[in-house]
Design an enzyme around this catalytic site. Structure first.
Site, PDB file in Angstrom:
ATOM      1  N   HIS A  96       0.819  -1.202   0.000  1.00 52.36           N
ATOM      2  CA  HIS A  96       0.000   0.000   0.000  1.00 52.36           C
ATOM      3  C   HIS A  96       0.865   1.270   0.000  1.00 52.36           C
ATOM      4  O   HIS A  96       0.625   2.188  -0.784  1.00 52.36           O
ATOM      5  CB  HIS A  96      -0.923  -0.001   1.224  1.00 52.36           C
ATOM      6  CG  HIS A  96      -1.921   1.106   1.215  1.00 52.36           C
ATOM      7  ND1 HIS A  96      -3.115   1.029   0.546  1.00 52.36           N
ATOM      8  CD2 HIS A  96      -1.895   2.336   1.798  1.00 52.36           C
ATOM      9  CE1 HIS A  96      -3.789   2.157   0.712  1.00 52.36           C
ATOM     10  NE2 HIS A  96      -3.075   2.965   1.478  1.00 52.36           N
ATOM     11  N   HIS A 141       2.929   6.073  -1.715  1.00 46.98           N
ATOM     12  CA  HIS A 141       3.567   7.197  -1.036  1.00 46.98           C
ATOM     13  C   HIS A 141       5.093   7.118  -1.075  1.00 46.98           C
ATOM     14  O   HIS A 141       5.758   7.633  -0.174  1.00 46.98           O
ATOM     15  CB  HIS A 141       3.098   7.248   0.423  1.00 46.98           C
ATOM     16  CG  HIS A 141       1.622   7.440   0.577  1.00 46.98           C
ATOM     17  ND1 HIS A 141       0.980   8.610   0.253  1.00 46.98           N
ATOM     18  CD2 HIS A 141       0.645   6.582   1.001  1.00 46.98           C
ATOM     19  CE1 HIS A 141      -0.315   8.488   0.481  1.00 46.98           C
ATOM     20  NE2 HIS A 141      -0.542   7.265   0.933  1.00 46.98           N
ATOM     21  N   LYS A 176      -5.019   9.958  -8.497  1.00 48.65           N
ATOM     22  CA  LYS A 176      -4.789  10.188  -7.064  1.00 48.65           C
ATOM     23  C   LYS A 176      -5.014  11.682  -6.855  1.00 48.65           C
ATOM     24  O   LYS A 176      -4.142  12.506  -7.156  1.00 48.65           O
ATOM     25  CB  LYS A 176      -3.363   9.789  -6.684  1.00 48.65           C
ATOM     26  CG  LYS A 176      -3.014   9.977  -5.220  1.00 48.65           C
ATOM     27  CD  LYS A 176      -3.567   8.855  -4.356  1.00 48.65           C
ATOM     28  CE  LYS A 176      -3.037   8.950  -2.925  1.00 48.65           C
ATOM     29  NZ  LYS A 176      -3.542   7.873  -2.079  1.00 48.65           N
TER      30      LYS A 176
END
Length: 316
Positions: free
Chosen positions: A179, A195, A240
């Site tokens: 993730h 990220h 995003k």
């Protein structure tokens, strides 16, 4: 008298409610994370190891939107010193992991013996770095980790690589590492996680990712040497709307930061306010049982703009 006191308490609560919504600066973690920063010898230097082109400010976009205005004609990364990706072990072993995951949530992950070996080798490399050794020392002092290195490695593996169901009725389809460091899509039109700047650069280079512009307050424009950026982008054409990532930092730095925040709290969601180098940011960590569900930085101020010089005249 009791009634008057009750009204006073209500007024005090109401008058401080806005401040209570944001955490106070965590000085202990700021000090620790600045130690990590100084120890991060694998961190890349802006203008030397990489060059950014932040370009325009991205607008508001709904999650799942198919139409995204482009405020950045050029890629975010103009160049990156890829030699360091090959010669620094933690980067090289991180990159080997990035293609091991199924992008779509709801689809079971199939982990091979070779992939398990790659995970083990990556953790071995991370554990040898000064940053993670300092994180381990701190966690042992807080009685949150064992002093035994093999036990600590197993703890990191559980936190970052243990597979779990992102949705209740789905397969074992996700992990904290996937993730945070790789990124996932949900329902075919939502981009979640993602990220990590190394993954961002590599996906951008391979034309799978399109940077759309930066996200920031109107009085706080990003600089090319900022170490945290709030971004808007598409990955495999999925948007995003607002993402965030450290820029130039090593894999061990990010993993050490988030691991410490994760283990210091048992809450489902934890947000800590810290100053690292010249930046003030919130670090957000959300747990999924004994593993990380997501973790990311949220930049509040950069290049020491949050620090008011003592000699600055006050308005009157």
């Amino acid at each position: 008298m009791t009634t008057r006191l009750s009204w006073v308490l209500v007024l005090l609560v109401c008058s401080t409610g806005l401040d209570a919504a944001r955490p106070v600066l965590n000085q202990e973690l700021s000090n620790l994370f600045n130690e990590f920063w100084r120890l991060d010898t694998h961190r890349m230097t802006p203008g030397v190891d990489y060059t950014l082109s932040v370009q325009g400010r991205a607008g508001f976009v709904n999650q799942g939107s198919a139409v995204v205005p482009d405020h950045a004609a050029l890629p975010l990364f103009s160049n990156v010193n890829e030699t360091k990706f090959q010669t620094i072990t933690t980067y090289a072993r991180l990159i080997r992991l990035l293609d091991n995951f199924e992008r779509s949530t709801g689809v079971a992950e199939q982990v091979t013996a070779d992939e398990l070996l790659e995970i083990s080798q990556f953790l071995d490399a991370v554990l040898q770095t000064p940053v993670m050794r300092r994180a381990h020392q701190y966690l042992v002092s807080k009685r949150l980790s064992s002093s035994d290195l093999r036990t600590f490695k197993n703890q990191l593996n559980l936190i970052w690589f243990q597979l779990y169901r992102r949705q209740r009725n789905s397969q074992l389809d996700s992990s904290g590492f996937e993730h945070v460091f790789v990124g996932e899509t949900r329902s075919g039109n939502e981009l979640i996680g993602f990220h990590n700047w190394v993954q961002f650069y590599l996906q951008e280079k391979n034309l799978h990712l399109d940077y759309k512009g930066f996200k920031a307050g109107y009085r706080d424009l990003p600089d090319q040497d900022d170490h945290v950026l709030n971004l808007q982008f598409t990955w495999h054409s999925v948007v995003k709307p607002v993402g965030s990532a450290f820029i130039g930092t090593s894999p061990e730095f990010e993993m050490a930061l988030y691991t410490v925040v994760f283990l210091l709290s048992t809450e489902r969601s934890t947000t800590v306010l810290v100053n690292i180098d010249q930046c003030q940011m919130e670090l957000v960590v959300i747990r999924h049982g004994r593993s990380i569900e997501t973790a990311y930085p949220k930049l509040l101020s950069s290049n020491s703009r949050h620090v008011r010089p003592q000699s600055q005249p006050q308005p009157h």
